[in-house]
Design a protein around this motif. Structure first.
Motif, mmCIF file in Angstrom:
data_model
loop_
_atom_site.group_PDB
_atom_site.id
_atom_site.type_symbol
_atom_site.label_atom_id
_atom_site.label_comp_id
_atom_site.label_asym_id
_atom_site.label_seq_id
_atom_site.Cartn_x
_atom_site.Cartn_y
_atom_site.Cartn_z
ATOM 1 N N GLY A 186 -16.854 5.590 -6.716
ATOM 2 C CA GLY A 186 -15.635 5.823 -7.478
ATOM 3 C C GLY A 186 -15.203 4.664 -8.340
ATOM 4 N N ASN A 187 -16.033 3.639 -8.479
ATOM 5 C CA ASN A 187 -15.631 2.477 -9.258
ATOM 6 C C ASN A 187 -16.307 2.409 -10.624
ATOM 7 N N LYS A 188 -17.003 3.449 -11.027
ATOM 8 C CA LYS A 188 -17.618 3.452 -12.344
ATOM 9 C C LYS A 188 -16.564 3.783 -13.392
ATOM 10 N N GLY A 189 -16.817 3.293 -14.597
ATOM 11 C CA GLY A 189 -15.896 3.591 -15.685
ATOM 12 C C GLY A 189 -14.846 2.530 -15.899
ATOM 13 N N TYR A 190 -14.856 1.482 -15.061
ATOM 14 C CA TYR A 190 -13.891 0.401 -15.237
ATOM 15 C C TYR A 190 -14.586 -0.774 -15.914
ATOM 16 N N GLY A 191 -14.552 -0.804 -17.251
ATOM 17 C CA GLY A 191 -15.097 -1.938 -17.992
ATOM 18 C C GLY A 191 -16.597 -2.045 -17.869
ATOM 19 N N ASP A 192 -17.092 -3.264 -17.646
ATOM 20 C CA ASP A 192 -18.516 -3.560 -17.613
ATOM 21 C C ASP A 192 -19.114 -3.173 -16.263
ATOM 22 N N GLU A 193 -19.804 -2.025 -16.231
ATOM 23 C CA GLU A 193 -20.356 -1.540 -14.968
ATOM 24 C C GLU A 193 -21.497 -2.419 -14.475
ATOM 25 N N GLY A 194 -22.091 -3.222 -15.354
ATOM 26 C CA GLY A 194 -23.204 -4.076 -14.946
ATOM 27 C C GLY A 194 -22.779 -5.464 -14.515
ATOM 28 N N SER A 195 -21.479 -5.710 -14.354
ATOM 29 C CA SER A 195 -21.006 -7.049 -14.020
ATOM 30 C C SER A 195 -21.547 -7.519 -12.674
ATOM 31 N N VAL A 196 -21.925 -8.784 -12.611
ATOM 32 C CA VAL A 196 -22.397 -9.364 -11.347
ATOM 33 C C VAL A 196 -21.228 -9.754 -10.458
ATOM 34 N N ASP A 306 0.286 4.570 -21.244
ATOM 35 C CA ASP A 306 -0.858 5.460 -21.454
ATOM 36 C C ASP A 306 -2.027 4.606 -21.951
ATOM 37 N N ASP A 307 -2.887 4.182 -21.024
ATOM 38 C CA ASP A 307 -4.007 3.287 -21.338
ATOM 39 C C ASP A 307 -5.322 3.989 -21.012
ATOM 40 N N PRO A 308 -6.037 4.499 -22.023
ATOM 41 C CA PRO A 308 -7.294 5.195 -21.767
ATOM 42 C C PRO A 308 -8.386 4.288 -21.201
ATOM 43 N N LYS A 313 -1.776 6.528 -16.747
ATOM 44 C CA LYS A 313 -0.854 7.337 -17.534
ATOM 45 C C LYS A 313 0.358 7.638 -16.675
ATOM 46 N N LEU A 314 1.460 6.923 -16.960
ATOM 47 C CA LEU A 314 2.691 7.078 -16.190
ATOM 48 C C LEU A 314 3.891 7.036 -17.127
ATOM 49 N N PRO A 315 4.885 7.887 -16.907
ATOM 50 C CA PRO A 315 6.106 7.831 -17.721
ATOM 51 C C PRO A 315 6.996 6.677 -17.270
ATOM 52 N N ALA A 316 7.941 6.315 -18.103
ATOM 53 C CA ALA A 316 8.892 5.260 -17.745
ATOM 54 C C ALA A 316 9.656 5.654 -16.485
ATOM 55 N N LEU A 327 -5.218 1.091 -8.739
ATOM 56 C CA LEU A 327 -6.262 0.316 -9.402
ATOM 57 C C LEU A 327 -6.080 0.344 -10.916
ATOM 58 N N ALA A 328 -5.766 1.513 -11.458
ATOM 59 C CA ALA A 328 -5.537 1.626 -12.898
ATOM 60 C C ALA A 328 -4.365 0.743 -13.325
ATOM 61 N N PHE A 329 -3.341 0.649 -12.477
ATOM 62 C CA PHE A 329 -2.162 -0.153 -12.798
ATOM 63 C C PHE A 329 -2.522 -1.633 -12.921
ATOM 64 N N VAL A 330 -3.253 -2.190 -11.945
ATOM 65 C CA VAL A 330 -3.560 -3.622 -11.994
ATOM 66 C C VAL A 330 -4.635 -3.939 -13.021
ATOM 67 N N ARG A 331 -5.377 -2.910 -13.495
ATOM 68 C CA ARG A 331 -6.409 -3.137 -14.505
ATOM 69 C C ARG A 331 -5.874 -2.997 -15.931
ATOM 70 N N THR A 332 -4.728 -2.355 -16.102
ATOM 71 C CA THR A 332 -4.259 -2.078 -17.455
ATOM 72 C C THR A 332 -3.793 -3.338 -18.162
ATOM 73 N N ARG A 333 -4.001 -3.390 -19.469
ATOM 74 C CA ARG A 333 -3.475 -4.498 -20.266
ATOM 75 C C ARG A 333 -3.129 -4.090 -21.694
ATOM 76 N N TYR A 334 -3.717 -3.007 -22.190
ATOM 77 C CA TYR A 334 -3.520 -2.645 -23.592
ATOM 78 C C TYR A 334 -2.145 -2.032 -23.863
ATOM 79 N N THR A 335 -1.449 -1.596 -22.821
ATOM 80 C CA THR A 335 -0.125 -1.007 -23.039
ATOM 81 C C THR A 335 1.002 -1.874 -22.487
ATOM 82 N N VAL A 336 0.673 -3.090 -22.034
ATOM 83 C CA VAL A 336 1.709 -3.953 -21.465
ATOM 84 C C VAL A 336 1.806 -5.242 -22.273
#
Length: 596
Positions: A186-196, A306-308, A313-316, A327-336
């Motif tokens: 369940g951790n695929k799709g978060y940035g660089d999947e090949g990260s060491v 709303d950070d794809p 995706k959460l309302p105020a 996990l999505a919350f601590v990974r987001t940066r483009y909307t904060v």
């Protein structure tokens, strides 16, 4: 039911209840289970009950004296006055009570037992990096199936990069690392999947010597720094030195070129001047499992998010988030904030503050189900250094971490500025003036919050050493020794004292044994000279050591100045500032802040 009368499956949470007299969680078996199964600290397969009349198999460890926690392989705490059994025997009538009735167990002692300190003081579950802090759930009063939890823990060597272990009589410094490694389902799709597995989120947790306050200092992953050579233990027991790198991103101190967490320790020590006691590492799974273990973490948003990229995706408004959403919350940066890593760091600090408030709430600490979930999640989620690869060590560490009040915990971010070498800055460099002040406060154990407490007599006595008259510079007779790691420091200081400050009665007497802090030792009648020298050198009151003077080359009494590892240069104050520099990014852990 099984043929021997036992239940096929028993929820571990139903077997542990809170003893109101001791504040510990203790094992309770139902009457049928008691008769057929030995009381053990490790849930799982049980041995079949002996046939009626058959001799009981000998247990060579059962009658061994025990103090405190059961050792690995033991069957559990001893009965008072007997063999197997546990501390709950001191509370009559409780063995038949279920975990859902702790109040009832305590009610019959109401008015007769001395009121205990708040259970909340006994635990602080940390989740490091993106969450590396929850360790202490494993040490929540009881011993929670010691061997089973011990088997969950993954550990690697600190390669000599640390102090050798925390101590109860000094400040504690722990490195908390969250990696961007995409291990687990369940951790695929978060940035660089090949990260060491780089140092994606890093915090230095400093807990004061007196345990009254703490600071969690975030180190930006995009900070340009030098990474030192890192001696690293290999699987075959040999040691390989991984070459350092110059002017690279801080996050490359882990993963890149097979660097391990010990290399992150060395890099942080090189940046801050702070020697670390331990490290803890967590990947994405830690955020999901730990947030779910507490039934969600409360967060507040000042606007719609709303950070794809992070899938958030959460309302105020206010929300309780867990699992993938956390996990999505601590990974987001483009909307904060400004959309950069510094804004994301602030969001993560808010999340960790809320998680800690939830962990210290009564609803968590008095729930056997949540405590066991936290213990399982925390021990499985973390990789720690081998010096704390033991539940009892983690428990002891947790008890120390749990002593400070949440209002005296401050999250701060290392002061940085945009990298001037880049036309469109992506990376950052230290704001050296502010960073040096902040690092100095941590090294000197100065709180970033105003700690309201009564000053202890011994601290007042130390502070009083700087109170009183000062001698004239020309009357200060001092011998200078070098106890620092810096060659020529004593001669440099002597030249400065004589030529710049007018301390003409000074001598340089070479090297002394290495010591951590600069000191001034003086005899009776020399306090005014010591205070003058402390003013010139920028030394705190704690550097003054009443004792004996020595005879200088002329046979006259002289105070002794020994330069320590904190020496930065002649005329450069050693004393830390009393408050944090203006403009640094801070989050106070006891306050709810809505992310913007």
């Amino acid at each position: 039911m099984a043929g021997d009368g036992r239940a096929d499956s028993i929820d571990p949470a139903d077997q542990w209840v809170l003893n109101p007299q001791t504040g510990d969680y203790e094992l309770r078996l139902s009457p049928s289970a008691e008769q057929s199964a030995p009381q053990t600290g490790v849930p799982g397969p049980r041995r079949a009950a002996p046939r009626r009349g058959a001799p009981r198999p000998a247990d060579p460890q059962q009658d061994a004296p025990q103090q405190g926690a059961p050792r690995p392989g033991t069957r559990g705490p001893e009965r008072p006055g007997g063999r197997s059994g546990s501390r709950e025997q001191q509370v009559p009538g409780q063995r038949r009570r279920r975990a859902a009735q702790p109040e009832a167990a305590g009610s019959r002692r109401k008015g007769k037992t001395k009121k205990k300190k708040s259970t909340g003081k006994r635990i602080l579950a940390w989740t490091g990096g993106s969450v590396a802090f929850v360790v202490v759930a494993a040490g929540v009063g009881g011993y929670l199936y010691y061997q089973h939890l011990n088997g969950n823990i993954t550990a690697v060597s600190d390669d000599g990069a640390g102090t050798g272990g925390f101590s109860k009589d000094r400040a504690i410094n722990i490195l908390l690392i969250g990696t961007d490694k995409r291990s687990g389902s369940g951790n695929k799709g978060y940035g660089d999947e090949g990260s060491v597995g780089h140092a994606d989120t890093t915090l230095l947790l400093h807990v004061s010597k007196d345990r009254s306050n703490a600071t969690a200092l975030s180190i930006p992953r995009d900070l340009i720094t030098d990474i030192p050579d890192c001696p690293t233990k290999q699987d075959d027991g040999s040691t390989k030195t991984i070459p350092g790198s110059q002017k690279v991103r801080f996050n490359e101190s882990l993963g890149q070129n097979e660097r391990t967490p010990s290399c992150v320790m060395r890099t942080v020590t090189q940046i801050t001047g702070i020697k670390l006691d331990h490290f803890m590492v967590a990947d994405f799974n830690a955020v999901k499992t730990l947030s779910s273990a507490v039934d969600g973490v409360d967060v507040c948003l000042a606007k719609d998010f709303d950070d794809p990229k992070s899938h958030l995706k959460l309302p105020a408004g206010k929300h309780s988030i867990e699992g993938e959403e956390a996990l999505a919350f601590v990974r987001t940066r483009y909307t904060v904030g400004t959309g950069g890593d510094l804004s994301r760091i602030q969001l993560q600090q808010q999340f960790l503050s809320s998680l800690m408030r939830k962990l210290k709430s009564k609803g968590t600490l008095t729930s056997p189900t949540k405590i066991i979930s936290l213990a399982e999640a925390g021990t499985k989620a973390l990789t720690v250094d081998s010096k704390i690869k033991d539940i009892l060590k983690l428990r002891d560490l947790g008890m120390e971490l749990g002593k400070f009040d949440m209002k005296n915990l401050t999250f701060a971010t290392t002061p940085v500025v945009d990298n001037p070498a880049e036309k469109k800055p992506i990376t950052v460099v230290l704001n050296k003036a502010k960073a040096d002040e902040l690092f100095s406060m941590l090294r000197e154990d100065v709180s970033l919050t105003e700690v309201k407490k009564k000053e202890k007599k011994e601290k007042a006595a130390v502070a009083a050493r700087l109170k009183g008259p000062r001698a004239e510079a020309g009357d200060v007779r001092v011998d200078v020794y070098n106890g620092s790691d810096r060659n020529g420091a004593a001669q440099e200081t002597l030249s400065w004292l004589q030529n710049t400050e007018g301390v003409t009665k000074s001598s340089q007497l070479g090297n002394a044994g290495k010591q951590g802090k600069t000191t001034v030792e003086y005899g009776a009648g020399q306090a005014d000279e010591a205070r003058k020298l402390a003013d010139l050198m920028g030394l705190p009151a704690a550097a003054l050591k009443p004792g004996k003077s020595e005879k200088n080359a002329q046979g006259l009494p002289a105070i002794v100045l020994t330069l320590g590892a904190d020496f930065k240069g002649a005329g450069v104050p050693v004393k830390a500032p009393s408050k944090a520099p203006d403009g640094i990014q801070k989050v106070e852990a006891d306050k709810t802040v809505c992310a913007k």
